[in-house]
Design a protein around this motif. Structure first.
Motif, mmCIF file in Angstrom:
data_model
loop_
_atom_site.group_PDB
_atom_site.id
_atom_site.type_symbol
_atom_site.label_atom_id
_atom_site.label_comp_id
_atom_site.label_asym_id
_atom_site.label_seq_id
_atom_site.Cartn_x
_atom_site.Cartn_y
_atom_site.Cartn_z
ATOM 1 N N ALA A 1 -10.121 -5.931 -7.450
ATOM 2 C CA ALA A 1 -10.117 -4.496 -7.621
ATOM 3 C C ALA A 1 -9.834 -3.696 -6.553
ATOM 4 O O ALA A 1 -9.698 -2.435 -6.660
ATOM 5 C CB ALA A 1 -11.728 -4.323 -8.308
ATOM 6 N N ALA A 2 -9.854 -4.297 -5.481
ATOM 7 C CA ALA A 2 -9.481 -3.509 -4.264
ATOM 8 C C ALA A 2 -8.043 -2.841 -4.383
ATOM 9 O O ALA A 2 -7.797 -1.925 -3.544
ATOM 10 C CB ALA A 2 -9.472 -4.344 -3.209
ATOM 11 N N VAL A 3 -7.271 -3.228 -5.275
ATOM 12 C CA VAL A 3 -5.730 -2.834 -5.275
ATOM 13 C C VAL A 3 -6.124 -1.143 -5.735
ATOM 14 O O VAL A 3 -5.027 -0.613 -5.738
ATOM 15 C CB VAL A 3 -5.047 -3.473 -6.482
ATOM 16 C CG1 VAL A 3 -5.537 -3.435 -7.725
ATOM 17 C CG2 VAL A 3 -3.585 -3.342 -6.460
ATOM 18 N N LEU A 4 -7.046 -0.974 -6.532
ATOM 19 C CA LEU A 4 -7.025 0.658 -7.123
ATOM 20 C C LEU A 4 -7.501 1.591 -6.005
ATOM 21 O O LEU A 4 -7.525 2.544 -6.208
ATOM 22 C CB LEU A 4 -8.267 0.521 -8.206
ATOM 23 C CG LEU A 4 -7.926 -0.179 -9.481
ATOM 24 C CD1 LEU A 4 -8.037 -1.536 -9.501
ATOM 25 C CD2 LEU A 4 -8.804 0.733 -10.609
ATOM 26 N N ALA A 5 -7.687 1.232 -4.745
ATOM 27 C CA ALA A 5 -7.946 2.083 -3.609
ATOM 28 C C ALA A 5 -6.667 2.232 -2.702
ATOM 29 O O ALA A 5 -6.082 1.528 -2.632
ATOM 30 C CB ALA A 5 -9.064 1.710 -2.796
ATOM 31 N N THR A 6 -6.814 3.417 -2.001
ATOM 32 C CA THR A 6 -5.871 3.878 -1.060
ATOM 33 C C THR A 6 -6.235 3.391 0.197
ATOM 34 O O THR A 6 -5.684 3.544 1.178
ATOM 35 C CB THR A 6 -5.313 4.945 -1.159
ATOM 36 O OG1 THR A 6 -6.181 6.160 -1.091
ATOM 37 C CG2 THR A 6 -4.239 5.321 -2.509
ATOM 38 N N VAL A 7 -7.646 3.751 0.705
ATOM 39 C CA VAL A 7 -8.457 3.560 1.959
ATOM 40 C C VAL A 7 -8.530 1.986 2.006
ATOM 41 O O VAL A 7 -9.283 1.502 1.265
ATOM 42 C CB VAL A 7 -9.573 4.401 1.915
ATOM 43 C CG1 VAL A 7 -10.215 4.027 3.161
ATOM 44 C CG2 VAL A 7 -9.117 5.757 1.834
ATOM 45 N N PRO A 8 -8.051 1.197 3.051
ATOM 46 C CA PRO A 8 -8.405 0.026 2.943
ATOM 47 C C PRO A 8 -9.723 -0.443 2.928
ATOM 48 O O PRO A 8 -10.411 0.086 3.676
ATOM 49 C CB PRO A 8 -7.505 -0.516 4.421
ATOM 50 C CG PRO A 8 -6.648 0.724 4.541
ATOM 51 C CD PRO A 8 -7.237 1.732 3.959
ATOM 52 N N ASP A 9 -10.136 -1.333 2.392
ATOM 53 C CA ASP A 9 -11.340 -2.112 2.552
ATOM 54 C C ASP A 9 -11.469 -3.293 3.416
ATOM 55 O O ASP A 9 -10.752 -4.449 3.302
ATOM 56 C CB ASP A 9 -11.899 -2.556 0.992
ATOM 57 C CG ASP A 9 -13.195 -3.056 1.239
ATOM 58 O OD1 ASP A 9 -13.890 -3.379 2.015
ATOM 59 O OD2 ASP A 9 -13.715 -3.061 -0.270
ATOM 60 N N PRO A 10 -12.159 -3.201 4.677
ATOM 61 C CA PRO A 10 -12.159 -4.159 5.636
ATOM 62 C C PRO A 10 -12.569 -5.565 4.931
ATOM 63 O O PRO A 10 -12.452 -6.535 5.497
ATOM 64 C CB PRO A 10 -13.214 -3.690 6.577
ATOM 65 C CG PRO A 10 -14.163 -2.671 6.068
ATOM 66 C CD PRO A 10 -13.254 -2.120 4.882
ATOM 67 N N ASP A 11 -13.486 -5.656 3.830
ATOM 68 C CA ASP A 11 -13.819 -6.947 3.113
ATOM 69 C C ASP A 11 -12.682 -7.390 2.341
ATOM 70 O O ASP A 11 -12.626 -8.586 2.275
ATOM 71 C CB ASP A 11 -14.851 -6.705 2.289
ATOM 72 C CG ASP A 11 -16.238 -6.313 3.034
ATOM 73 O OD1 ASP A 11 -16.368 -6.730 4.177
ATOM 74 O OD2 ASP A 11 -17.036 -5.399 2.329
ATOM 75 N N TYR A 12 -11.721 -6.658 2.013
ATOM 76 C CA TYR A 12 -10.679 -7.243 1.241
ATOM 77 C C TYR A 12 -9.274 -6.400 1.813
ATOM 78 O O TYR A 12 -8.770 -5.847 1.157
ATOM 79 C CB TYR A 12 -10.908 -6.875 -0.187
ATOM 80 C CG TYR A 12 -12.166 -7.428 -0.740
ATOM 81 C CD1 TYR A 12 -12.515 -8.614 -0.880
ATOM 82 C CD2 TYR A 12 -13.085 -6.361 -1.101
ATOM 83 C CE1 TYR A 12 -13.728 -9.094 -1.286
ATOM 84 C CE2 TYR A 12 -14.512 -6.994 -1.736
ATOM 85 C CZ TYR A 12 -14.533 -8.144 -1.680
ATOM 86 O OH TYR A 12 -15.957 -8.642 -2.266
#
Length: 266
Positions: free
Chosen positions: A225-236
């Motif tokens: 689901a990290a693909v739905l964000a524009t701010v990078p998630d350090p975990d993914y």
């Protein structure tokens, strides 16, 4: 040989058309789609109606991580379950009414029947999923703009890929539901399993041993689901790779569904 291939193509086209007629004739199909948009957009409205106050009280770090696109697409959390119900019903509605035997009589080649259901579910989920994601995005940005907090445009970096990725994610969830419905043949059982996958497992992720933690990079509601964000998630840090991994898992479930479907009496 050419004529045989053409006949097979026509047979699949006829099967696909028959499946579409069956699906659109079910009131539950339209109720589920209506619920998808009503609940999905309702959640977006409720979640962002107080975004101005949240941004006003946010710390500098929280403002730096502010993601207008991700906030407007958070509706996916519930939408994935609703679109999963649609995918389940593509298969289990016929088991519930006893029509599966009739369908198998009309289409003895079981792989063709299930393939038609998969293609149909993919098409419907893609249209509905992308429609919801784009609608939620535009509604969310209107609400954010009205409260004078940072908002995004479709042409901003990473926005279009996040919105389109949300539609692809929902489509994959619909196909996962088709596979679960085929394997279990019961709406309640398939739905309970889907709820466990998207809600229970992520909630208990910290309790699993370290050797299995890597799977969560490709798990629904987590890494995929990290693909739905524009701010990078350090975990993914590789969201599209994570989504691709989830799609491979969905393909594995569908492959198992095809095997089970061919070996059963009904």
């Amino acid at each position: 040989m050419k004529s045989s291939g053409t006949a097979n193509d026509l047979s699949f086209a006829h099967t696909l058309r028959a499946e579409w007629i069956k699906l659109r004739s079910l009131r539950s199909t339209w109720y589920t789609l209506a619920c998808l948009f009503a609940v999905g957009l309702g959640i977006t409205f409720l979640a962002l109606s107080s975004a101005g106050a949240e941004y006003e009280s946010a710390t500098a770090a929280e403002r730096q991580a502010w993601d207008p696109t991700g906030l407007s697409l958070m509706t996916y959390i519930v939408a994935q379950l609703i679109i999963g119900v649609l995918g389940i019903l593509v298969v289990t509605s016929e088991y519930a009414t006893g029509l599966m035997q009739t369908s198998l009589t009309a289409t003895p080649r079981r792989h063709r029947l299930l393939a038609a259901k998969v293609v149909l579910a993919t098409a419907v989920a893609m249209v509905a999923g992308q429609g919801l994601m784009f609608s939620a995005f535009f509604l969310g940005q209107i609400l954010l703009g009205a409260q004078d907090v940072p908002n995004a445009g479709l042409g901003d970096p990473g926005v279009l890929s996040a919105v389109a990725g949300g539609g692809l994610y929902l489509s994959a969830m619909a196909l996962l539901a088709v596979g679960l419905g085929t394997i279990m043949r019961a709406t309640a059982g398939a739905l309970a399993t889907l709820v466990g996958i998207v809600f229970l497992v992520p909630a208990l992720a910290g309790l699993f041993p370290s050797w299995i933690q890597g799977l969560f990079d490709f798990w629904p509601t987590l890494g995929a689901a990290a693909v739905l964000a524009t701010v990078p998630d350090p975990d993914y840090p590789h969201p599209w790779l994570n989504l691709a991994g989830m799609c491979l898992g969905v393909v594995a479930v569908l492959a198992a569904a095809f095997v089970v479907f061919r070996r059963r009496d009904v």
